[in-house]
Enzyme design. Structure first.
Site, PDB file in Angstrom:
ATOM      1  N   VAL A 525       0.815  -1.227   0.000  1.00  0.00           N
ATOM      2  CA  VAL A 525       0.000   0.000   0.000  1.00  0.00           C
ATOM      3  C   VAL A 525       0.842   1.269   0.000  1.00  0.00           C
ATOM      4  O   VAL A 525       0.335   2.352  -0.238  1.00  0.00           O
ATOM      5  CB  VAL A 525      -0.987   0.043   1.186  1.00  0.00           C
ATOM      6  CG1 VAL A 525      -2.096  -0.965   1.023  1.00  0.00           C
ATOM      7  CG2 VAL A 525      -0.266  -0.148   2.511  1.00  0.00           C
ATOM      8  N   GLY A 526       2.095   1.157   0.295  1.00  0.00           N
ATOM      9  CA  GLY A 526       2.930   2.359   0.278  1.00  0.00           C
ATOM     10  C   GLY A 526       4.382   2.024   0.495  1.00  0.00           C
ATOM     11  O   GLY A 526       4.726   0.929   0.949  1.00  0.00           O
ATOM     12  N   LYS A 527       5.219   2.989   0.138  1.00  0.00           N
ATOM     13  CA  LYS A 527       6.661   2.802   0.308  1.00  0.00           C
ATOM     14  C   LYS A 527       7.234   4.021   0.998  1.00  0.00           C
ATOM     15  O   LYS A 527       6.913   5.147   0.629  1.00  0.00           O
ATOM     16  CB  LYS A 527       7.321   2.676  -1.070  1.00  0.00           C
ATOM     17  CG  LYS A 527       7.568   1.264  -1.493  1.00  0.00           C
ATOM     18  CD  LYS A 527       8.401   1.259  -2.757  1.00  0.00           C
ATOM     19  CE  LYS A 527       8.682  -0.165  -3.177  1.00  0.00           C
ATOM     20  NZ  LYS A 527       9.461  -0.237  -4.380  1.00  0.00           N
ATOM     21  N   GLY A 528       8.078   3.797   1.974  1.00  0.00           N
ATOM     22  CA  GLY A 528       8.794   4.905   2.605  1.00  0.00           C
ATOM     23  C   GLY A 528      10.264   4.784   2.259  1.00  0.00           C
ATOM     24  O   GLY A 528      10.646   3.964   1.438  1.00  0.00           O
ATOM     25  N   SER A 529      11.072   5.610   2.914  1.00  0.00           N
ATOM     26  CA  SER A 529      12.488   5.576   2.602  1.00  0.00           C
ATOM     27  C   SER A 529      13.158   4.336   3.153  1.00  0.00           C
ATOM     28  O   SER A 529      14.163   3.881   2.620  1.00  0.00           O
ATOM     29  CB  SER A 529      13.175   6.794   3.194  1.00  0.00           C
ATOM     30  OG  SER A 529      12.417   7.914   2.933  1.00  0.00           O
ATOM     31  N   SER A 531      11.199   1.598   4.282  1.00  0.00           N
ATOM     32  CA  SER A 531      10.269   0.492   4.456  1.00  0.00           C
ATOM     33  C   SER A 531       9.233   0.411   3.353  1.00  0.00           C
ATOM     34  O   SER A 531       8.982   1.382   2.640  1.00  0.00           O
ATOM     35  CB  SER A 531       9.549   0.677   5.789  1.00  0.00           C
ATOM     36  OG  SER A 531       8.978   1.959   5.804  1.00  0.00           O
ATOM     37  N   CYS A 532       8.645  -0.796   3.265  1.00  0.00           N
ATOM     38  CA  CYS A 532       7.470  -0.991   2.416  1.00  0.00           C
ATOM     39  C   CYS A 532       6.320  -1.331   3.348  1.00  0.00           C
ATOM     40  O   CYS A 532       6.512  -2.006   4.357  1.00  0.00           O
ATOM     41  CB  CYS A 532       7.688  -2.160   1.473  1.00  0.00           C
ATOM     42  SG  CYS A 532       8.980  -1.815   0.288  1.00  0.00           S
ATOM     43  N   ASP A 648       9.388  14.006  12.542  1.00  0.00           N
ATOM     44  CA  ASP A 648       9.133  13.849  11.110  1.00  0.00           C
ATOM     45  C   ASP A 648       7.657  14.086  10.789  1.00  0.00           C
ATOM     46  O   ASP A 648       7.021  13.291  10.093  1.00  0.00           O
ATOM     47  CB  ASP A 648       9.584  12.462  10.653  1.00  0.00           C
ATOM     48  CG  ASP A 648       9.884  12.436   9.148  1.00  0.00           C
ATOM     49  OD1 ASP A 648      10.008  13.528   8.559  1.00  0.00           O
ATOM     50  OD2 ASP A 648       9.980  11.339   8.578  1.00  0.00           O
TER      51      ASP A 648
HETATM   52  N1  LIG Z   1      -0.995   1.907   8.920  1.00  0.00           N
HETATM   53  C1  LIG Z   1      -1.105   2.176   7.627  1.00  0.00           C
HETATM   54  N2  LIG Z   1      -2.231   1.962   6.986  1.00  0.00           N
HETATM   55  C2  LIG Z   1      -2.344   2.231   5.676  1.00  0.00           C
HETATM   56  N3  LIG Z   1      -1.364   2.755   4.931  1.00  0.00           N
HETATM   57  C3  LIG Z   1      -0.204   3.009   5.528  1.00  0.00           C
HETATM   58  C4  LIG Z   1       0.001   2.729   6.898  1.00  0.00           C
HETATM   59  N4  LIG Z   1       1.251   3.074   7.223  1.00  0.00           N
HETATM   60  C5  LIG Z   1       1.810   3.568   6.103  1.00  0.00           C
HETATM   61  N5  LIG Z   1       0.948   3.532   5.080  1.00  0.00           N
HETATM   62  C6  LIG Z   1       1.201   3.962   3.696  1.00  0.00           C
HETATM   63  O1  LIG Z   1       2.515   3.637   3.375  1.00  0.00           O
HETATM   64  C7  LIG Z   1       3.252   4.782   3.004  1.00  0.00           C
HETATM   65  C8  LIG Z   1       4.678   4.634   3.439  1.00  0.00           C
HETATM   66  O2  LIG Z   1       4.741   4.742   4.827  1.00  0.00           O
HETATM   67  P1  LIG Z   1       6.100   4.840   5.624  1.00  0.00           P
HETATM   68  O3  LIG Z   1       5.780   5.200   7.017  1.00  0.00           O
HETATM   69  O4  LIG Z   1       6.894   3.615   5.368  1.00  0.00           O
HETATM   70  O5  LIG Z   1       6.877   5.964   4.901  1.00  0.00           O
HETATM   71  P2  LIG Z   1       6.669   7.525   4.924  1.00  0.00           P
HETATM   72  O6  LIG Z   1       6.455   8.008   6.306  1.00  0.00           O
HETATM   73  O7  LIG Z   1       5.614   7.876   3.926  1.00  0.00           O
HETATM   74  O8  LIG Z   1       8.033   8.007   4.394  1.00  0.00           O
HETATM   75  P3  LIG Z   1       9.409   8.051   5.173  1.00  0.00           P
HETATM   76  O9  LIG Z   1       9.688   6.711   5.742  1.00  0.00           O
HETATM   77  O10 LIG Z   1      10.340   8.425   4.108  1.00  0.00           O
HETATM   78  O11 LIG Z   1       9.241   9.090   6.211  1.00  0.00           O
HETATM   79  C9  LIG Z   1       2.507   5.947   3.657  1.00  0.00           C
HETATM   80  O12 LIG Z   1       2.710   7.146   2.978  1.00  0.00           O
HETATM   81  C10 LIG Z   1       1.075   5.491   3.596  1.00  0.00           C
HETATM   82  O13 LIG Z   1       0.524   5.818   2.348  1.00  0.00           O
END
Ligand SMILES: Nc1ncnc2c1ncn2[C@@H]1O[C@H](COP(=O)(O)OP(=O)(O)OP(=O)(O)O)[C@@H](O)[C@H]1O
Length: 918
Positions: A525-529, A531-532, A648
């Site tokens: 559903v999403g990717k962060g820096s 994590s997935c 953050d």
């Molecule tokens: N609990 C959740 N329920 C639904 N979607 C989520 C949840 N947590 C994260 N996501 C989705 O995953 C995406 C990535 O989240 P993640 O926390 O890994 O990274 P981020 O905060 O967006 O970026 P970074 O890690 O770079 O700060 C989010 O932007 C969101 O769209």
């Protein structure tokens, strides 16, 4: 009006014209100058500090009045004018200024976003200055005394942040001294001090001691110290000490208030950011007080110094010995510097009464007829008496009074004298004294042991009752109060049993693999820096989000750290925080299990491709999200135990649940961060560019106000629908773009064009004002999160049609889960008129790259980056213009700082990181 730097350089190069003038000027000036040398004002030495590194500059020890500098800031080192003789020096954040010997005008080098380097502009043609003094971002110059009927008027010209102005004061000013964002002067007739400038963070202006008379004054960062008149000559300081209790700072620890100056006579005093140092008048030794960062190099003891100057967290002095080497102590600078500087200024006239001539060996002035004069020391230490007066050729001398010795030093001194002269006569005296010494030492040891023991017992007694915070007990009280709130507050400080139950559950890798269908692409559903995030369904049917750390090549993860963080996170529980349900740590895999947020992130809504999603977020929904996010953050700051600084806050970390309520996510920033803390970049501030608090970024001061800054950016993002940094606009930084427009009351220009503006703009205006306050440069000037939340709630009530400012009317779903409503309901009566203040929040950014530096940089293409560097220059130009306007009364203020001024240029470590990643 002013003349060009080029003209000026020509004048300087015309050496024939300056030499004669120089000598005459020097005679006049140096008479006055020694009165102020050694203060925070102009001196023969100066220290620049700031993000680009500290630099020590001094007039060369050869009497030439040329300047030499040593330190880390290359803009200063390479910009040092090699051929200009100066009357004295002063320095601020990233720059140094000298008073030119030929023209009596300031000349600055290095870099500052607020002061023009070279001769500061605007400069009234022909102005001549007696003294100059630099604050963090400004410079002031005291003009030479006027004559005739204006002789009782003093003119001070200032340049720089919030200060560019010509000031006219009634009365003769003897000297000036600039602090961080204020300046002070000392009136020569009644010896009183006077300060002006920004009082918000220092409170120096409002707390001037009107009834005190000073010999000298010296401003520090947020305080001023003066040496009182009279034989006592002790220092008195006023202004603001660093109040450690106010700062939830993990970066530094220290102690002491700057206003608790030691009661010893002093010859001079200088001020650092939160500390002060003085030269004691009886032994020319150094004594420092105030907030000293640990670990710091201690100030030198038993060493005589001629002159001292302070940087932000360190101080340097010129040792009164032949080498005239500067010696530094404190934090952030080498202790000894490989240059030799003049202990003062060479003057061609005899030293005035009350001063003496430093031997030519120690202060070799170029002309044999010039000399450096120093103020005579006063009094002698205890056990000593004055053996000779201060003369024009030497300072007064002290000798031990051998009949009244009680220190070992005194005894050894007297013993060696006695052996030489009256050996026999004193032998009997000493043999009588020995038992007394032994008894005294034994008594001292006994006393120290008793005091230490008492202190240890006291601390242990205190710790026995220590609870995490006072708020805990408050919450407990609240629990007794009422039904709806009881549920709420019990979430904040659950009892131990509940804690155990709620502690995050441990999952096996297999369980989570099954829940997410083998981490299939379709469940992503999403990717962060780091994590997935996958959507998963547990065995019991609970829908969860599984965050899987991107496996790092370094498998040696710090398991302890991981568990400590997990422990912390599992204790946090609030309706507007994304709750952690469990975790898995197996063979190098780190997985976190969260509640699943059906509507994704605020970032997706505001900046996603789906325009309908954006429009769905009408004004009420947006402000509701802001209020809820604010509450979540407020809980982290004020109720979590220990307090948590998010670090953050941004729109991709504000998630939206099934009922469209906002949840703050990712508050355990370090959880998935780099485990390898030996990397130099790991020490850099964490966060996302565009949201990153400039103060935290520059000074590494981490406080709850850093979250407030990011929240301010988030608010601007919510109002405007723009990303925190968006390079497709000419002004890519949201703060740079929005704040000036808000301050010039052009709110419509920033409101998201995707939504129709509400019929009554007042509520949004309030929010915009709060956002402006949240993004103020100085953390201390930003509102706290509870104030921000209050202001937002009121704005929301207003937006929803409640005309009353007094009553935060909130939709049911906003109230649910509020951890603070109870607290606020009891405070409401005392909080009648909350100013239109703070609103924290907001964030942005989907297109970003998070690197192990812990700073997330927005991912921009190289062409965008090129464009941005060009537009940065444009912005600078615009801003300086705007700043000048501000200074002439348009009041644009702090919103006009350029991006570079806000964030500052990259340090070598950061540049390295940028090179690696872009
Ligand atoms: N609990 C959740 N329920 C639904 N979607 C989520 C949840 N947590 C994260 N996501 C989705 O995953 C995406 C990535 O989240 P993640 O926390 O890994 O990274 P981020 O905060 O967006 O970026 P970074 O890690 O770079 O700060 C989010 O932007 C969101 O769209």
């Amino acid at each position: 009006m002013g003349y060009l730097v080029g003209d000026f350089l020509n004048r300087v190069m015309n050496m024939n014209t300056w030499r004669a003038g120089f000598l005459v000027e020097l005679m006049v000036l140096s008479d006055l100058l020694w009165l102020v040398s050694g203060l925070g004002s102009m001196s023969s030495i100066a220290i620049s500090y700031g993000e680009k590194g500290p630099v020590f500059c001094g007039l060369k020890s050869d009497g030439s009045h040329l300047v030499t500098c040593y330190g880390a800031n290359s803009a200063i080192i390479y910009g040092t004018p090699a051929h200009f003789p100066f009357m004295g020096l002063t320095a601020g954040d990233g720059f140094v200024c000298g008073l030119l010997a030929d023209s009596n005008q300031p000349y600055c080098w290095g870099s500052s976003g607020y002061i023009q380097m070279g001769v500061p502009q605007p400069m009234i043609k022909g102005s001549e200055y007696l003294e100059i003094s630099a604050g963090d971002y400004h410079l002031c110059g005291l003009r030479k005394p006027l004559t005739g009927r204006h002789r009782n008027t003093s003119l001070v010209d200032c340049w720089g942040y919030n200060m560019t102005k010509n000031y006219v004061f009634d009365g003769q000013l003897e000297s000036i001294s600039a602090g961080s964002e204020f300046s002070c002067g000392l009136f020569s007739q009644n010896r009183t001090a006077f300060c002006w400038g920004d009082d918000t963070s220092s409170q120096v202006v409002s707390s001037i001691p009107n009834n005190m008379r000073f010999q000298k004054i010296a401003a520090g960062g947020y305080h001023v110290c003066g040496i009182l008149e009279g034989i006592n000559s002790r220092a008195f300081c006023w202004g603001r000490s660093l109040n450690i209790e106010e700062e939830i700072s993990v970066a530094y620890a220290g102690q002491g208030n700057v206003d608790s100056a030691p009661n010893v006579p002093m010859l001079s005093v200088v001020g650092g950011k939160f500390h002060a140092c003085g030269i004691k008048s009886y032994d020319r030794g150094v004594i420092c007080w105030g907030f000293i960062i640990k670990p710091s190099t201690p100030s030198p003891s038993g060493t005589m110094v001629y002159e001292i100057a302070a940087g932000d967290y360190f101080t340097c002095g010129i040792l009164a010995e032949k080498s005239l080497a500067p010696f530094c102590w404190g934090l952030g600078f080498p202790t000894s510097l490989p240059i030799a500087v003049s202990p003062g200024l060479c003057k061609p006239t005899p030293c005035a009464p009350g001063s003496y001539e430093v031997s030519h060996e120690n202060a070799p002035c170029k002309s044999p007829n010039s000399r450096v004069c120093m103020p005579c020391s006063n009094g002698c230490p205890s056990e000593m008496y004055q053996s000779s007066e201060c003369t024009l050729k030497s300072d007064r001398q002290c000798a031990y009074n051998c009949s009244g010795c009680f220190s070992a030093e005194c005894f050894s001194n007297c013993t060696s004298n006695a052996n030489g002269i009256n050996g026999k006569k004193n032998e009997r005296f000493l043999s009588l004294q020995w038992p007394v010494i032994v008894a005294e030492i034994a008594f001292a040891v006994f006393l120290v042991s008793i005091v230490s023991l008492t202190a240890v017992l006291y601390v242990r007694y205190k710790l026995r009752n220590c609870q995490c915070s006072g708020k805990g007990s408050k919450t407990k009280k609240n629990n007794g109060g009422g039904s709806a709130f009881q549920k709420d507050t019990s979430k904040i400080r659950p009892d131990l049993e509940e804690l155990k139950i709620r502690r995050a559950q441990m999952f096996t890798y297999e369980e989570l693999e099954r829940a997410t269908d083998g981490f299939k692409e379709e469940t992503l559903v999403g990717k962060g820096s780091f994590s997935c995030v996958f959507k998963g369904v547990l065995k019991d049917g609970t829908v969860v989000a599984v965050k899987r750390a991107i496996t790092s090549p370094n498998k040696q993860k710090n398991s302890n750290e991981f568990h400590t963080e997990l422990d912390l996170l599992s204790r946090l529980n609030h309706a507007h925080l994304l709750n952690l349900l469990g975790y898995c740590e197996e063979s190098g895999e780190r997985l976190l299990v969260y509640e699943f947020m059906a509507h994704g992130s605020l970032h997706q809504h505001l900046h996603g491709k789906n325009k309908a999603l954006k429009e769905q977020l009408d004004w009420i929904r947006r402000v509701t999200i802001a209020v809820q996010a604010a509450r979540g953050i407020e809980y982290l700051h004020g109720y979590a135990c220990p307090p948590v600084i998010h670090r953050d806050i941004k729109s991709s970390n504000i998630l939206i649940d099934e009922e469209h309520n906002a949840r703050v996510a990712d508050f355990g920033l370090s959880l998935l961060g780099p485990a390898d803390s030996s990397s130099p970049l790991a020490e850099l501030p964490a966060g996302t560019l565009g949201y990153l608090d400039p103060e935290y970024y520059r000074l590494h001061y981490l406080t709850t106000k850093s979250d407030v800054y990011s929240f301010g950016v988030l608010l601007l993002e919510i109002l405007s629908g723009r990303k925190a940094i968006d390079m497709q606009y000419e002004e890519g930084n949201i703060v740079e773009w929005a704040v000036p427009l808000i301050k010039s009351s052009d709110l419509n220009a920033i409101l998201d064009p995707a939504l129709k503006p509400p019929s009554d703009l007042d509520a949004l205006k309030r929010i915009a004002n709060v956002a402006c306050k949240c993004v103020r440069m100085r953390g201390k000037e930003r509102p706290s999160m509870d104030k921000v939340t209050t202001a937002l709630e009121r704005a929301l009530a207003q937006l929803m049609g409640s005309p009353s400012n007094e009553q935060p009317i909130l939709p049911t779903e906003v109230v649910l889960g509020s951890s603070r409503l109870h607290k606020k309901s009891s405070q409401r009566s005392s909080n009648r008129s909350v100013s239109e203040t703070e609103v924290p929040e907001a964030e942005d950014q989907r297109f970003e790259f998070r690197a192990p530096s812990w700073i997330t940089f927005p991912s921009v293409t190289s062409s965008q980056r090129r464009k941005s560097s060009v537009s940065d220059a444009d912005v600078d130009g615009k801003n300086s213009e705007a700043k000048n306007q501000g200074n002439t009364g348009t009041g644009v203020g702090d919103g006009l700082r350029s991006l570079e001024e806000e964030i500052g240029p990259a340090s070598p470590q950061e540049s390295l990181f940028l090179q690696h990643n872009f």
